[in-house]
Design a protein around this motif. Sequence first.
Motif, mmCIF file in Angstrom:
data_model
loop_
_atom_site.group_PDB
_atom_site.id
_atom_site.type_symbol
_atom_site.label_atom_id
_atom_site.label_comp_id
_atom_site.label_asym_id
_atom_site.label_seq_id
_atom_site.Cartn_x
_atom_site.Cartn_y
_atom_site.Cartn_z
ATOM 1 N N LYS A 1 39.250 43.004 36.849
ATOM 2 C CA LYS A 1 37.866 43.366 37.171
ATOM 3 C C LYS A 1 37.142 42.219 37.863
ATOM 4 O O LYS A 1 35.962 41.986 37.645
ATOM 5 N N GLY A 2 37.868 41.521 38.701
ATOM 6 C CA GLY A 2 37.247 40.434 39.449
ATOM 7 C C GLY A 2 37.844 39.087 39.119
ATOM 8 O O GLY A 2 37.938 38.213 39.976
ATOM 9 N N ILE B 1 41.425 37.962 45.034
ATOM 10 C CA ILE B 1 40.906 38.379 46.341
ATOM 11 C C ILE B 1 39.406 38.590 46.254
ATOM 12 O O ILE B 1 38.652 38.223 47.166
ATOM 13 N N THR B 2 38.953 39.148 45.148
ATOM 14 C CA THR B 2 37.518 39.375 44.970
ATOM 15 C C THR B 2 36.753 38.062 44.958
ATOM 16 O O THR B 2 35.687 37.939 45.573
ATOM 17 N N GLN B 3 37.294 37.079 44.276
ATOM 18 C CA GLN B 3 36.657 35.759 44.238
ATOM 19 C C GLN B 3 36.640 35.124 45.633
ATOM 20 O O GLN B 3 35.670 34.474 46.020
ATOM 21 N N GLN B 4 37.740 35.306 46.369
ATOM 22 C CA GLN B 4 37.789 34.745 47.728
ATOM 23 C C GLN B 4 36.726 35.386 48.610
ATOM 24 O O GLN B 4 36.099 34.716 49.434
ATOM 25 N N VAL B 5 36.500 36.678 48.446
ATOM 26 C CA VAL B 5 35.451 37.351 49.212
ATOM 27 C C VAL B 5 34.079 36.821 48.821
ATOM 28 O O VAL B 5 33.225 36.560 49.666
ATOM 29 N N ALA B 6 33.877 36.615 47.518
ATOM 30 C CA ALA B 6 32.598 36.089 47.037
ATOM 31 C C ALA B 6 32.326 34.717 47.628
ATOM 32 O O ALA B 6 31.213 34.427 48.094
ATOM 33 N N LYS B 7 33.354 33.867 47.612
ATOM 34 C CA LYS B 7 33.183 32.523 48.165
ATOM 35 C C LYS B 7 32.926 32.573 49.670
ATOM 36 O O LYS B 7 32.045 31.886 50.178
ATOM 37 N N SER B 8 33.674 33.403 50.371
ATOM 38 C CA SER B 8 33.567 33.463 51.827
ATOM 39 C C SER B 8 32.248 34.064 52.286
ATOM 40 O O SER B 8 31.622 33.570 53.227
ATOM 41 N N MET B 9 31.809 35.112 51.611
ATOM 42 C CA MET B 9 30.652 35.866 52.089
ATOM 43 C C MET B 9 29.334 35.399 51.502
ATOM 44 O O MET B 9 28.288 35.519 52.142
ATOM 45 N N ALA C 1 32.806 33.351 39.956
ATOM 46 C CA ALA C 1 33.283 34.255 38.907
ATOM 47 C C ALA C 1 32.254 35.335 38.590
ATOM 48 O O ALA C 1 32.586 36.519 38.437
ATOM 49 N N ILE C 2 30.994 34.935 38.497
ATOM 50 C CA ILE C 2 29.931 35.905 38.201
ATOM 51 C C ILE C 2 29.826 36.943 39.322
ATOM 52 O O ILE C 2 29.743 38.151 39.081
ATOM 53 N N LEU C 3 29.841 36.448 40.567
ATOM 54 C CA LEU C 3 29.719 37.359 41.705
ATOM 55 C C LEU C 3 30.920 38.294 41.805
ATOM 56 O O LEU C 3 30.780 39.463 42.167
ATOM 57 N N ALA C 4 32.103 37.779 41.459
ATOM 58 C CA ALA C 4 33.294 38.615 41.501
ATOM 59 C C ALA C 4 33.169 39.781 40.531
ATOM 60 O O ALA C 4 33.530 40.921 40.851
ATOM 61 N N GLU D 1 32.944 43.836 41.608
ATOM 62 C CA GLU D 1 33.845 44.867 41.094
ATOM 63 C C GLU D 1 33.067 46.047 40.501
ATOM 64 O O GLU D 1 33.571 47.168 40.458
ATOM 65 N N GLU D 2 31.841 45.769 40.045
ATOM 66 C CA GLU D 2 31.016 46.833 39.484
ATOM 67 C C GLU D 2 30.391 47.698 40.576
ATOM 68 O O GLU D 2 30.140 48.876 40.370
ATOM 69 N N ARG D 3 30.161 47.107 41.758
ATOM 70 C CA ARG D 3 29.413 47.812 42.792
ATOM 71 C C ARG D 3 30.274 48.311 43.946
ATOM 72 O O ARG D 3 29.867 49.192 44.696
ATOM 73 N N LEU D 4 31.445 47.692 44.152
ATOM 74 C CA LEU D 4 32.292 48.057 45.286
ATOM 75 C C LEU D 4 33.634 48.570 44.802
ATOM 76 O O LEU D 4 34.130 48.172 43.752
#
Length: 832
Positions: free
Chosen positions: A110-111, A137-145, A160-163, A167-170
């Motif tokens: 879940k992220g 991958i989710t964490q990498q997207v959070a860091k990149s974006m 970690a929080i953003l990941a 996962e809750e919204r996308l």
Amino acid sequence: METYKAQPRQQRRLKKSSPLKYLLWGAAGGSTIMLLALLGYFFYLLGALPKVDRLADYRPPILSQVFGQDGTLVGEFYLERRTVVPVDKMPKRLIQAFVAAEDSNFYQHKGIDYIGVMRAAFKNVISMRKKEGASTITQQVAKSMLLTPEKKFSRKLKEAILAKRMEERLTKDEILYIYLNQIYLGAGAYGVQLAAETYFGKEVDKLNLAEMAMLAGLPKAPNSYSPIKHLERAKERQGYVLERMVKEGYITQAEADYAKATPIVIQPLKKVNAEQSAYFLEQVRQQLVEKYGEERLYKDGLKIYTTMNAEMQKAAYDAVVNGLKAVDKRQGFRGAAKYLAEAEVDPFCKKVEDDIDDLSLKQGSVYQGVVTGVNPAKQELTVRVGERTGTVPRKGMDWAGRLELVNSYGKPTAKRAIGLGAVLELQVKEPDKNRTGAVFALDQVPEAQAALIAIDPTSGGVRAMVGGYDFKKSQFNRAMQAKRNPGSAFKPVIYAAALEHGMTTASIIDDSQVEYESGGDKAWKPKNYDNVYRGPVTMREALTNSINVVSVKILEQIGVGSAIDYAKKLGITSPLAANLTLALGSSSVTPIELTSAYAVFASGGYRTAPYFVTKVLDRDGNVLEEIQEPKVPVFTRMSSAAPDAAGEGDSAGDGEDGKPIELKQNKPVPVMSEATGGAVPAIPPETAFIMTNLMQSVVSSGTGSRARALGRPVAGKTGTTNDMKDAWFVGYVPQLVAGVWVGYDQERSLGSGGSGGQAAAPIWTEFMQRALAGVPVRSFPTPGNVTFALIDPRSGKLAREGTPGAVQECFVSGTEPTSYAAEPAEVAAPVQ
């Protein structure tokens, strides 16, 4: 019996508290405060974190593309070179390859992959170094974006929080869509689509399994695993990805083995050669930044359509480079750029190799190389270019003359010597095979500069522009910005003004020495370039041979003010000297100004404002601006008696189908206002045609003879300033006008071969030969009120058939001579 008697209870004495007790109490309090602080910081982070909702409308920076006149991609503007593609266009196995290599538990977690974190921590402890990461991958997207790439605990906590929030919204597919379009995969490519094009020349949905696995191996270290630079490493990483796919059940072992055995063909999509178009693209960039801003240009995926003809632009670039090298080599070999000690050779070559993107050196390209061996007997060099080796044979150094080859490191004392460690410019004659055996020729970076601009005279569209030898070294656009003396290339402006002041092609002017008061102690005495004075000559002969004294006398006759006004009608805006030196091109103009002025003659009298951009679309296809290329009125019949530059009669002009066409229009008619990049009538079509006819003589029998190599009707004029500081050639055919300037930025003589005919005309001719390949040969159309008459050039009067030296001349109807030249006088009888 003795009984036990309780002793009276004594009061306990108070003891001093132990320091340990206070320490424990302090630690407990400190821990509480720290916990509260951490909780406060945690809640602070929660409130300060960026919103993930905006990722649902993922619109990353994408490249803006620049297209030529025919739709050819000619340039790109970007901060991140990316093209976005939907997930449903991405092959399923491509997605599986990235998941297997980067985040095998992607569809389960879940992220945050807690199992992966523990596994990575264990491996890192065992190896005593950071061997494996655990970012999903989710964490990498959070860091990149949403975050910065800084390596801090706070950033990892935010990640970690953003990941978790993502996962809750996308959905998983939405996260993959962002990830696979956002990720950097080396060689300047962001996202899988651009990576597929960059490495394999394919759309992403056309990749095979071997190629997919190779792309999926790049995120770990895009440069280290680049299939362009390090194919063997890339294949090792590819094997790892394929085995991960087998382990995850995405493919069978047989499929993995087949993919490993599949040959990898590095065949990048043909890249835009920004180098050859750099000055043109920079002009477009400046215009668009002024209108739309940098943010929109570099991030919003604009589609920009221009007037550039891609083939003409390449021809212009090559002609300028070749021409400048020819000018430079006539001045001799200047020696090595620098000398390296033996220990410096390897580091230097490694740096050169890092800058080479290709598996093999490109034929015709120039690279810096180091001399590692000499053979004085054969006059041959052994050289290294990056990690490749080759030779420079004697014939590859012929232009430099006989050189002394020194078999030792260090700069030789002799001026014409080359030793070991010499850094030279080397042009590839035969590319390397397996990084050995390349054959080179000695080259040299020119010190002189040049500019070339080509314009469609019927619309004003700039078809090609080169503003200097190397844009990377100098962004100064000499075609647009350099104001230089045009010399004799300015004379057509004076002659055109003279035609409208009553002079004709048959007007006689005395070519004899003259002097003028200059306001000082010395009088001004204009001189002819060849120091020859011919006596009475016609206007045609004066322009054909670029006679200075006659040009000054013509200007004196029509008046300097009239000539300046006329120059403005032709579109010249630079300040012009209000004295007779104007006839010799003493006032500085830019190449685009002078070329545009000649375009008035080529177009039949219309002034067209040069422009570069025809249409701009935004990323959604909406039109932001659009200009339809206008066309000036076209004459549709030629006078049957019109002679070419050699004095021979031409038949009717050719239409698109090669058939003669009829003339129906003689008067200029405005097509568009100049403000929109269109054409406006500037001078009478008769004047334009006669000037063209005069300048055809310059090419056929005058200073512009090199342009005869085109083998078609050509008009043009050379220009050379005092001490050969500036060399010009401006010329045209009915479909295209081009101007070339050559000189040094810091004015000095071009030396031997530095005249307009020797330095500029060869560049112009090489360009036009390639630019006009496949373009129909056309004669210049003749207005209906232009007539031709046989003229005696000694007197400027009509000549009878059979008169020795008589020539056909063109006139505006009604201005031709009406009397004949006197017959040769009979020998008089002796006086008695």
